[in-house]
Write a protein that holds these residues in place. Structure first.
Motif, PDB file in Angstrom:
ATOM      1  N   ARG A  40       0.679  -1.116   0.105  1.00 22.53           N
ATOM      2  CA  ARG A  40       0.146  -0.014  -0.118  1.00 22.53           C
ATOM      3  C   ARG A  40       0.679   1.424   0.056  1.00 22.53           C
ATOM      4  NH1 ARG A  40      -3.225   2.713   5.064  1.00 22.53           N
ATOM      5  NH2 ARG A  40      -3.130   4.863   4.322  1.00 22.53           N
ATOM      6  N   THR A  41       1.894   1.357   0.900  1.00 22.73           N
ATOM      7  CA  THR A  41       2.574   2.464   0.820  1.00 22.73           C
ATOM      8  C   THR A  41       3.785   2.760  -0.227  1.00 22.73           C
ATOM      9  OG1 THR A  41       4.114   1.508   2.444  1.00 22.73           O
ATOM     10  CG2 THR A  41       2.229   2.472   3.523  1.00 22.73           C
ATOM     11  N   SER A  42       4.043   1.879  -1.000  1.00 27.28           N
ATOM     12  CA  SER A  42       5.156   1.648  -1.767  1.00 27.28           C
ATOM     13  C   SER A  42       4.891   1.438  -3.342  1.00 27.28           C
ATOM     14  CB  SER A  42       6.316   1.029  -1.512  1.00 27.28           C
ATOM     15  OG  SER A  42       6.033  -0.261  -1.436  1.00 27.28           O
ATOM     16  N   SER A  43       3.450   1.415  -3.576  1.00 26.32           N
ATOM     17  CA  SER A  43       3.053   1.389  -5.002  1.00 26.32           C
ATOM     18  C   SER A  43       3.480   2.337  -6.089  1.00 26.32           C
ATOM     19  CB  SER A  43       1.612   0.681  -5.345  1.00 26.32           C
ATOM     20  OG  SER A  43       1.199  -0.379  -4.443  1.00 26.32           O
ATOM     21  N   THR A  44       3.760   2.512  -6.934  1.00 29.88           N
ATOM     22  CA  THR A  44       4.118   3.744  -7.903  1.00 29.88           C
ATOM     23  C   THR A  44       3.713   3.576  -9.281  1.00 29.88           C
ATOM     24  OG1 THR A  44       5.955   2.237  -8.673  1.00 29.88           O
ATOM     25  CG2 THR A  44       6.376   3.544  -6.830  1.00 29.88           C
ATOM     26  N   LEU A  45       3.471   4.630  -9.914  1.00 32.97           N
ATOM     27  CA  LEU A  45       3.220   4.801 -11.292  1.00 32.97           C
ATOM     28  C   LEU A  45       4.343   5.597 -11.895  1.00 32.97           C
ATOM     29  CD1 LEU A  45      -0.108   6.261 -12.771  1.00 32.97           C
ATOM     30  CD2 LEU A  45       1.926   7.444 -13.280  1.00 32.97           C
ATOM     31  N   THR A  46       4.862   5.273 -13.223  1.00 28.70           N
ATOM     32  CA  THR A  46       5.831   5.401 -13.894  1.00 28.70           C
ATOM     33  C   THR A  46       5.653   5.724 -15.343  1.00 28.70           C
ATOM     34  OG1 THR A  46       7.441   4.282 -12.484  1.00 28.70           O
ATOM     35  CG2 THR A  46       8.142   5.200 -14.692  1.00 28.70           C
ATOM     36  N   ILE A  47       6.003   6.970 -15.762  1.00 29.04           N
ATOM     37  CA  ILE A  47       5.654   7.452 -17.246  1.00 29.04           C
ATOM     38  C   ILE A  47       6.594   6.796 -18.020  1.00 29.04           C
ATOM     39  CG2 ILE A  47       5.407   9.251 -18.867  1.00 29.04           C
ATOM     40  CD1 ILE A  47       3.323   9.184 -16.516  1.00 29.04           C
ATOM     41  N   ASN A  48       6.093   5.971 -19.096  1.00 27.66           N
ATOM     42  CA  ASN A  48       6.903   5.397 -20.035  1.00 27.66           C
ATOM     43  C   ASN A  48       7.577   6.493 -21.097  1.00 27.66           C
ATOM     44  OD1 ASN A  48       6.527   3.022 -18.737  1.00 27.66           O
ATOM     45  ND2 ASN A  48       4.671   2.374 -20.108  1.00 27.66           N
ATOM     46  N   GLY A  49       8.713   6.095 -21.651  1.00 25.27           N
ATOM     47  CA  GLY A  49       9.076   6.817 -22.785  1.00 25.27           C
ATOM     48  C   GLY A  49      10.874   6.764 -22.730  1.00 25.27           C
ATOM     49  N   SER A  50      11.395   7.600 -23.621  1.00 31.09           N
ATOM     50  CA  SER A  50      12.871   7.695 -23.465  1.00 31.09           C
ATOM     51  C   SER A  50      13.320   8.981 -24.305  1.00 31.09           C
ATOM     52  CB  SER A  50      13.403   6.434 -24.470  1.00 31.09           C
ATOM     53  OG  SER A  50      12.988   6.229 -25.764  1.00 31.09           O
ATOM     54  N   GLY A  51      14.595   9.338 -24.265  1.00 34.86           N
ATOM     55  CA  GLY A  51      14.917  10.405 -24.575  1.00 34.86           C
ATOM     56  C   GLY A  51      14.208  11.796 -24.537  1.00 34.86           C
ATOM     57  N   SER A  52      13.691  12.279 -25.523  1.00 34.51           N
ATOM     58  CA  SER A  52      12.696  13.612 -25.497  1.00 34.51           C
ATOM     59  C   SER A  52      11.240  13.162 -25.482  1.00 34.51           C
ATOM     60  CB  SER A  52      12.965  14.578 -26.406  1.00 34.51           C
ATOM     61  OG  SER A  52      12.929  14.252 -27.773  1.00 34.51           O
ATOM     62  N   SER A  53      10.907  11.776 -25.594  1.00 36.36           N
ATOM     63  CA  SER A  53       9.520  11.429 -25.698  1.00 36.36           C
ATOM     64  C   SER A  53       9.029  10.704 -24.691  1.00 36.36           C
ATOM     65  CB  SER A  53       9.440  10.490 -26.989  1.00 36.36           C
ATOM     66  OG  SER A  53       8.286  10.208 -27.388  1.00 36.36           O
ATOM     67  N   TYR A  54       8.035  11.425 -24.015  1.00 35.09           N
ATOM     68  CA  TYR A  54       7.414  11.130 -22.835  1.00 35.09           C
ATOM     69  C   TYR A  54       6.007  11.676 -22.896  1.00 35.09           C
ATOM     70  CZ  TYR A  54      11.427   9.424 -20.508  1.00 35.09           C
ATOM     71  OH  TYR A  54      12.881   8.758 -20.292  1.00 35.09           O
TER      72      TYR A  54
ATOM     73  N   PRO B  76       8.498  15.242 -14.351  1.00 37.22           N
ATOM     74  CA  PRO B  76       8.489  14.176 -13.481  1.00 37.22           C
ATOM     75  C   PRO B  76       8.252  12.960 -14.305  1.00 37.22           C
ATOM     76  CG  PRO B  76       6.759  15.915 -13.807  1.00 37.22           C
ATOM     77  CD  PRO B  76       7.721  16.276 -14.376  1.00 37.22           C
ATOM     78  N   LEU B  77       8.884  11.828 -13.639  1.00 34.91           N
ATOM     79  CA  LEU B  77       8.460  10.450 -14.305  1.00 34.91           C
ATOM     80  C   LEU B  77       7.972   9.358 -13.245  1.00 34.91           C
ATOM     81  CD1 LEU B  77      12.072   9.949 -15.979  1.00 34.91           C
ATOM     82  CD2 LEU B  77       9.810  10.447 -17.157  1.00 34.91           C
ATOM     83  N   GLN B  78       8.266   9.614 -12.091  1.00 39.19           N
ATOM     84  CA  GLN B  78       7.326   8.582 -11.049  1.00 39.19           C
ATOM     85  C   GLN B  78       6.889   9.011 -10.001  1.00 39.19           C
ATOM     86  OE1 GLN B  78       9.543   5.380  -8.622  1.00 39.19           O
ATOM     87  NE2 GLN B  78       9.588   4.523 -10.802  1.00 39.19           N
ATOM     88  N   ILE B  79       5.601   8.812  -9.259  1.00 39.00           N
ATOM     89  CA  ILE B  79       5.107   9.052  -8.143  1.00 39.00           C
ATOM     90  C   ILE B  79       4.661   7.789  -7.426  1.00 39.00           C
ATOM     91  CG2 ILE B  79       4.162  11.401  -9.013  1.00 39.00           C
ATOM     92  CD1 ILE B  79       1.542  10.224  -9.276  1.00 39.00           C
ATOM     93  N   THR B  80       4.571   8.009  -6.032  1.00 40.39           N
ATOM     94  CA  THR B  80       4.106   6.984  -5.151  1.00 40.39           C
ATOM     95  C   THR B  80       2.468   7.071  -5.062  1.00 40.39           C
ATOM     96  OG1 THR B  80       6.198   6.755  -3.916  1.00 40.39           O
ATOM     97  CG2 THR B  80       4.287   5.761  -2.897  1.00 40.39           C
TER      98      THR B  80
END
Length: 416
Positions: A167-181, A258-262
């Motif tokens: 519950r306390t550490s699940s994450t959401l991360t934006i996928n991509g690479s380089g300048s493309s997110y 920003p790429l990742q939040i909890t």
């Protein structure tokens, strides 16, 4: 603090389903839903909103029929799919509530909570609607449940990855690479199991977010209800009076993207996530193209737009202008004055001291050469200016900034 349990009667099978509703508009102009019990059973409700409401610290759950505590907005919600995450722990009698980090999504063992996920959403007015139910199997005396939900547009599902476990550490991360997110429009929040006959007890000391029950029979079902809110910001840049005979394309860029939040935390009263606070969870100095538009001979106006995860790491924004001559030039966006969230709008959020200016919170900090933009869940930043006030070689851009907490104002361009 020890939290006392109360003896409850057994929980029978609840036949009602949850009506899952994504509200980006909670105004009186929208179609209303009658949520009263019907002959086929009562229904729960999950609503996805943004807006104002009263500020009460540590309250993140908002009931489905509460039209004043949750944010109210008049934008359109395009989310068409919902994922539901029941975190739980089942164990024998104890004198206190399990620690937050003991709630797991799909833990190994004989106990289980099964929900339909993802749930397709139908459109009603500006809102999305669906039904959901949790089927529960308990192997010990008690089961403790904490449930959240994430809404998005189905076409955007490949643009991010979720890691759902603790519950306390699940994450959401934006996928991509380089300048493309690309960050999509996302909604996230806390749900309840519908307490149809009073057999569920809540942890009132923790904002009524966690529920427990004991059963004589170890199998039951319950509908889900609550409202969940937009957890991304939006930035828009409108450029007018573009010399169409000279310019072929304009693109908007940012660093520290920003790429990742909890998916747990106290970013804001209605936003139970943790904003990005470390540069390691951004692209750092690497630039990301937020949006781009080709300039036509008949349109001298362009709007560039992007969603962003909430972040306390300052971003620098700039435009790159592509000329018909083949030249490309960069122009930094450095407005002449700082801009803030103020009053009750600022009080909704819990951020670090570097974002604070007294009781106000920086949205754009132009002091001391910072030139940093910050992202808050459900806050829209509108920037606008003439081309010749943006594409300048001087240190500051002559552009206007409008800060819209909760996306509450209508605009001449749609949310995208």
């Amino acid at each position: 603090m020890s939290k006392r349990k109360y003896i409850t009667r057994s929980l029978g099978r609840i036949a009602g389903l949850a009506l899952v509703m994504l509200w980006s508009s909670c105004t009186g102009d929208e179609p209303s839903l009658d949520m009263r019990p019907t002959s086929t059973g009562s229904r729960g409700q999950i609503v996805v909103c943004g807006g104002k409401g009263d500020v009460v610290a540590q309250t993140r759950y908002v009931g489905p029929d509460d039209g004043t505590s949750g944010p109210q907005i008049d934008g359109t919600c395009y989310a068409d799919q919902l994922e539901i995450y029941p975190f739980f722990i089942s164990e024998g009698f104890t004198t206190g509530w399990p620690g937050d980090d003991r709630y797991l999504y799909g833990p190994a063992g004989a106990s289980s909570i099964t929900v339909p996920s993802p749930v397709p959403l139908e459109i009603m007015g500006r809102n999305g609607v669906a039904e959901a139910q949790a089927d529960i199997v308990k192997s010990s005396s008690y089961i403790y449940v904490y449930t959240t939900a994430l809404a998005y547009t189905r076409a955007d599902r490949t643009s991010f990855t979720t890691a759902i476990g603790n519950r306390t550490s699940s994450t959401l991360t934006i996928n991509g690479s380089g300048s493309s997110y690309t960050t999509p429009e996302l909604y996230y929040g806390v749900l309840h199991l519908r307490n149809e006959d009073g057999s569920w007890n809540s942890n009132a000391d923790d904002g009524d977010e966690m529920y427990w029950h004991s059963l004589l029979n170890n199998e039951t079902s319950a509908s889900l209800e609550g409202r969940i809110f937009r957890v991304v910001s939006q930035v828009n840049l409108t450029v007018t009076d573009i010399p169409v005979d000279e310019v072929s394309r304009i693109e908007l860029f940012a660093d520290n993207y920003p790429l990742q939040i909890t998916l747990n935390g106290t970013h804001g009263r209605f936003y139970p996530v943790s904003a990005v606070t470390e540069q390691a969870y951004t692209t750092a100095a690497d630039s990301v193209r937020l949006d781009g538009i080709d300039i036509t001979a008949t349109d001298s106006r362009a709007t560039l737009s992007a969603y962003l995860l909430p972040s306390e790491v300052g971003m620098h924004l700039w435009v790159e202008v592509f000329y018909k001559s083949g030249e490309t030039r960069r122009f930094d966006l450095r407005p002449q004055s700082s801009h803030y969230l103020t009053g009750a709008d600022a009080a909704v959020y819990h951020v670090g001291d570097n974002l604070k200016s007294g009781s106000d919170l920086y949205v754009y900090n132009g002091n001391g050469g910072e030139y940093c933009f910050y992202s808050y869940a459900n806050v829209r930043i509108n920037m606008s200016g003439r081309y010749d006030n943006i594409a300048v070689d001087t240190g500051e851009s002559n552009i206007e900034i409008e800060v819209n907490p909760n996306f509450e104002d209508l605009h001449e361009f749609e949310i995208k």
